[in-house]
Each structure stands twice: as C-alpha cells, then as structure tokens.
Design a protein around this motif. Structure first.
Motif, PDB file in Angstrom:
ATOM      1  N   GLY A   1      35.343  34.978  56.662  1.00  0.00           N
ATOM      2  CA  GLY A   1      34.557  35.950  55.939  1.00  0.00           C
ATOM      3  C   GLY A   1      34.848  35.933  54.455  1.00  0.00           C
ATOM      4  N   LYS A   2      34.341  36.932  53.764  1.00  0.00           N
ATOM      5  CA  LYS A   2      34.514  36.990  52.313  1.00  0.00           C
ATOM      6  C   LYS A   2      34.772  38.434  51.900  1.00  0.00           C
ATOM      7  N   ILE A   3      35.818  38.613  51.041  1.00  0.00           N
ATOM      8  CA  ILE A   3      36.157  39.932  50.512  1.00  0.00           C
ATOM      9  C   ILE A   3      35.695  40.007  49.068  1.00  0.00           C
ATOM     10  N   THR A   4      34.971  41.074  48.740  1.00  0.00           N
ATOM     11  CA  THR A   4      34.503  41.277  47.365  1.00  0.00           C
ATOM     12  C   THR A   4      35.130  42.545  46.800  1.00  0.00           C
ATOM     13  N   ILE A   5      35.818  42.360  45.651  1.00  0.00           N
ATOM     14  CA  ILE A   5      36.453  43.499  44.988  1.00  0.00           C
ATOM     15  C   ILE A   5      35.747  43.697  43.652  1.00  0.00           C
ATOM     16  N   PRO A   6      34.994  44.734  43.497  1.00  0.00           N
ATOM     17  CA  PRO A   6      34.270  44.951  42.237  1.00  0.00           C
ATOM     18  C   PRO A   6      35.166  45.596  41.173  1.00  0.00           C
ATOM     19  N   TYR A   7      34.779  45.395  39.925  1.00  0.00           N
ATOM     20  CA  TYR A   7      35.459  46.071  38.815  1.00  0.00           C
ATOM     21  C   TYR A   7      34.402  46.503  37.819  1.00  0.00           C
ATOM     22  N   THR A   8      34.723  47.520  37.038  1.00  0.00           N
ATOM     23  CA  THR A   8      33.720  48.108  36.161  1.00  0.00           C
ATOM     24  C   THR A   8      33.948  47.827  34.683  1.00  0.00           C
ATOM     25  N   SER A   9      35.135  47.300  34.356  1.00  0.00           N
ATOM     26  CA  SER A   9      35.438  47.019  32.949  1.00  0.00           C
ATOM     27  C   SER A   9      36.637  46.077  32.867  1.00  0.00           C
ATOM     28  N   LYS A  10      36.962  45.675  31.629  1.00  0.00           N
ATOM     29  CA  LYS A  10      38.115  44.795  31.419  1.00  0.00           C
ATOM     30  C   LYS A  10      39.395  45.498  31.836  1.00  0.00           C
ATOM     31  N   GLU A  11      39.471  46.755  31.471  1.00  0.00           N
ATOM     32  CA  GLU A  11      40.654  47.530  31.808  1.00  0.00           C
ATOM     33  C   GLU A  11      40.775  47.704  33.321  1.00  0.00           C
TER      34      GLU A  11
ATOM     35  N   ARG B   1      43.752  46.455  35.808  1.00  0.00           N
ATOM     36  CA  ARG B   1      44.400  47.425  36.711  1.00  0.00           C
ATOM     37  C   ARG B   1      44.482  46.885  38.122  1.00  0.00           C
ATOM     38  N   ILE B   2      43.350  46.339  38.617  1.00  0.00           N
ATOM     39  CA  ILE B   2      43.331  45.807  39.977  1.00  0.00           C
ATOM     40  C   ILE B   2      44.229  44.610  40.110  1.00  0.00           C
ATOM     41  N   LYS B   3      44.196  43.732  39.090  1.00  0.00           N
ATOM     42  CA  LYS B   3      45.036  42.534  39.094  1.00  0.00           C
ATOM     43  C   LYS B   3      46.528  42.907  39.169  1.00  0.00           C
ATOM     44  N   LYS B   4      46.877  43.925  38.403  1.00  0.00           N
ATOM     45  CA  LYS B   4      48.266  44.367  38.347  1.00  0.00           C
ATOM     46  C   LYS B   4      48.723  44.878  39.708  1.00  0.00           C
TER      47      LYS B   4
ATOM     48  N   TYR C   1      43.925  51.552  48.665  1.00  0.00           N
ATOM     49  CA  TYR C   1      45.062  51.038  47.902  1.00  0.00           C
ATOM     50  C   TYR C   1      44.666  50.639  46.492  1.00  0.00           C
ATOM     51  N   LEU C   2      43.491  49.993  46.372  1.00  0.00           N
ATOM     52  CA  LEU C   2      43.027  49.522  45.073  1.00  0.00           C
ATOM     53  C   LEU C   2      42.204  50.569  44.334  1.00  0.00           C
ATOM     54  N   ASP C   3      41.870  51.640  45.036  1.00  0.00           N
ATOM     55  CA  ASP C   3      41.047  52.707  44.458  1.00  0.00           C
ATOM     56  C   ASP C   3      39.678  52.189  43.993  1.00  0.00           C
ATOM     57  N   VAL C   4      39.092  51.335  44.839  1.00  0.00           N
ATOM     58  CA  VAL C   4      37.767  50.763  44.568  1.00  0.00           C
ATOM     59  C   VAL C   4      37.132  50.409  45.901  1.00  0.00           C
ATOM     60  N   LYS C   5      35.814  50.452  45.981  1.00  0.00           N
ATOM     61  CA  LYS C   5      35.145  50.163  47.250  1.00  0.00           C
ATOM     62  C   LYS C   5      35.093  48.651  47.471  1.00  0.00           C
ATOM     63  N   VAL C   6      35.887  48.173  48.376  1.00  0.00           N
ATOM     64  CA  VAL C   6      35.943  46.748  48.713  1.00  0.00           C
ATOM     65  C   VAL C   6      34.867  46.430  49.744  1.00  0.00           C
ATOM     66  N   ASP C   7      34.172  45.316  49.530  1.00  0.00           N
ATOM     67  CA  ASP C   7      33.101  44.891  50.454  1.00  0.00           C
ATOM     68  C   ASP C   7      33.541  43.650  51.193  1.00  0.00           C
ATOM     69  N   ILE C   8      33.155  43.548  52.442  1.00  0.00           N
ATOM     70  CA  ILE C   8      33.512  42.389  53.246  1.00  0.00           C
ATOM     71  C   ILE C   8      32.323  41.945  54.083  1.00  0.00           C
ATOM     72  N   LYS C   9      32.155  40.623  54.211  1.00  0.00           N
ATOM     73  CA  LYS C   9      31.094  40.037  55.033  1.00  0.00           C
ATOM     74  C   LYS C   9      31.718  39.021  55.964  1.00  0.00           C
TER      75      LYS C   9
END
Length: 303
Positions: free
Chosen positions: A281-291, A295-298, A266-274
């Motif tokens: 648990g904890k969900i980690t959503i990585p991002y690669t830039s400001k843009e 995008r993910i926030k939106k 859905y987010l088009d990014v590899k989400v990590d979970i522990k």
C-alpha cells in the motif's frame, strides 16, 4: 380519328371471333390465336372475373370514383390484361382499378389484352406488374415480394432480376413484415412512412414497437427523430457494467486502519493510506507549510 375508329372496330371484330364456339382458343397454337393473343379486344365486363392473386386488398373509394369520372369522359385509355379461362370467360391479371371503375359507371365492355397463362404464370404476372406501380403502399409491395418467394419459389436474388430491384431493397421491404400487424395497418393507412417502419423493425418486443408507434403518431415524429428514439431505447436496455474495484480502493485491513489512526494522532495530521494487493500500500502524510513539514520530519526522525 379514322385510325382510332379502325382500331375500335378491330377490337369488336376480335370480340365476335372469341364468341364463336368454333374458335374457342385455349392455347397459343390454336387457330386464330395469333389474331387474339397480345391484341386489344373489347370484352364484356360480365365475362371477366377478378383475380384471386391480386396483391392489392384495399381500393380507395374516392380515387375509384375519380377514375370512373375520367373513364366516363375519356374512356379506358390503358387496356386491362386478362387471361382466358374458358369459352368467353376471362380472369383479370392486371387493371382491377380500371375494371372496378368501369363497372361503377355500368360500361358494357372494356378494352383488354388477352393472355393465355396457367395459375402460376398469372400470379407472377399480376404480382410483378403490381410491384411496378407507383401507388402501392410498402406493405402491399412487401406482401407481393413474399408471395413471389413462397408461391413462385424465387430466391431473393432471382426476384431481384425479375422485378429489376436491388436485393437490398427487396430485403428492406420484407423486413417490414416483421412489424406488428397494428403497425403494418398504420403504414397502409399512411400514418407511417417506410423510413419509420424500417426503423421500428429494429425493436424486437411487440409491446415496445407499438408504444413507440403510438408516440410517432401522437407527436408526429420525423424519421430522424424516430431513429433517435430507437437508439435511446437500445441504450436504456443495455445491461449496466459493474467495474471491478481498483487496487487503490480495496478494503483496508483492520490492523492498518488502527495503525493509521495512531500515526495520525502521533503526527497531529490526517494520514491517508491506500491498500493494494499482496499486503502492499501507500501512506500519504500531508503538510501545510514549510514549518509544518519540518515539524513532521522532526517527529519522524527524532531530531
């Protein structure tokens, strides 16, 4: 020179006294005992028997021959010590090397101090005197200590007082008797030092002791290198500890794993979970830039 001749003549005179049946001295209170006991007497070698309590079991032939040559040239400088058994019959207490060397060159007599002692006293005298010698190997000393403990019934503390050695020193020698007989023989033959032996005794299994002994001999290991080898041996024998899985590495439940896959798509990014305990648990959503962040926030906020 005159003094030496007088002393030698005195020894011969006492020897004649001992051969007189009327002067058969059996105790320190007998007539003429004071003239004999503690004095140097020339005794016939054939009247002396070896001491069954002698702690030394090995006599180097080459060293005996050298001593015999010295005695042939200079005589017996230090008298042996014997105890009286019977009429004109004696037993060695100390000085067996001098006794054996004198027999090699067929000396008829040997200077000797005469003692009157029972079997226990004779054993103790022989063992204590031999322990004080510098040429005994560590195993001979250890066996002498053990015999004093077993047969004279001395504690290590009393033995320490008797022989003038620290109790810890005596204990270190006695520990050598735990070594395999093959290794003990190696120490007696000079292949190992006492330092090697004290290190090897820390290995309990006989086969492992012998294996390391053979390595020491073949590779000429020093005591320090042997200590290192024993340390490595014990490290290898330690059981491997299994660590409990941390709270962050617990198995992820199937419903979460499936949800993470959907979220990643859905987010088009590899989400990590522990996952942790208690369905947390904890969900980690990585991002690669400001843009990318915007995008993910939106997507998440539906902006």
């Amino acid at each position: 020179m005159a003094k030496a001749t007088k002393k030698q003549a005195l020894g011969r005179g006492l020897s004649a006294l001992l051969k007189d049946p009327e002067n058969d001295i059996q105790s320190a209170t007998d007539k003429n005992a004071d003239k004999v006991v503690g004095n140097i007497v020339e005794l016939e070698l054939e009247s002396i028997e070896v001491n069954p309590f002698q702690p030394r079991s090995y006599f180097n032939d080459e060293a005996l021959n050298e001593l015999a040559t010295s005695i042939k040239e200079l005589g017996v400088i230090q008298p042996i010590t014997v105890r009286k058994l019977d009429f004109n019959k004696y037993q060695l207490v100390s000085g067996e090397r001098r006794f054996r060397a004198s027999k090699l060159i067929n000396l008829p007599t040997i200077p000797a101090y005469i003692r009157i002692a029972n079997d226990q006293e004779s054993l103790e005298m022989a063992l204590v005197e031999n322990i004080q010698r510098q040429d005994l190997d560590p195993i001979e000393i250890a066996l002498s200590y053990q015999r004093l403990i077993d047969e004279i019934e001395l504690t290590q503390e009393k033995l320490s007082d008797r022989v003038g050695k620290k109790r810890s020193t005596i204990a270190n020698y006695l520990r050598l008797l735990k070594l395999d007989p093959i290794i003990q023989t190696g120490m007696r033959d000079g292949f190992l030092s006492m330092g090697h032996g004290r290190t090897l005794v820390n290995i309990e299994k006989t086969k492992d002791q012998i294996a390391l002994y053979e390595k020491i001999v073949s590779e000429n290991l020093s005591v320090r290198e042997t200590e290192k080898a024993v340390k490595e041996y014990h490290e290898a024998k330690k059981p491997k500890t299994t660590t409990k899985p941390s709270t962050e590495t617990l198995k992820t439940p199937e419903y979460i794993a499936k949800g993470v896959t959907n979220l990643s798509n859905y987010l088009d990014v590899k989400v990590d979970i522990k996952s942790t305990t208690g369905n947390k648990g904890k969900i980690t959503i990585p991002y690669t830039s400001k843009e990318d962040f915007k995008r993910i926030k939106k997507i998440i906020l539906g902006e």
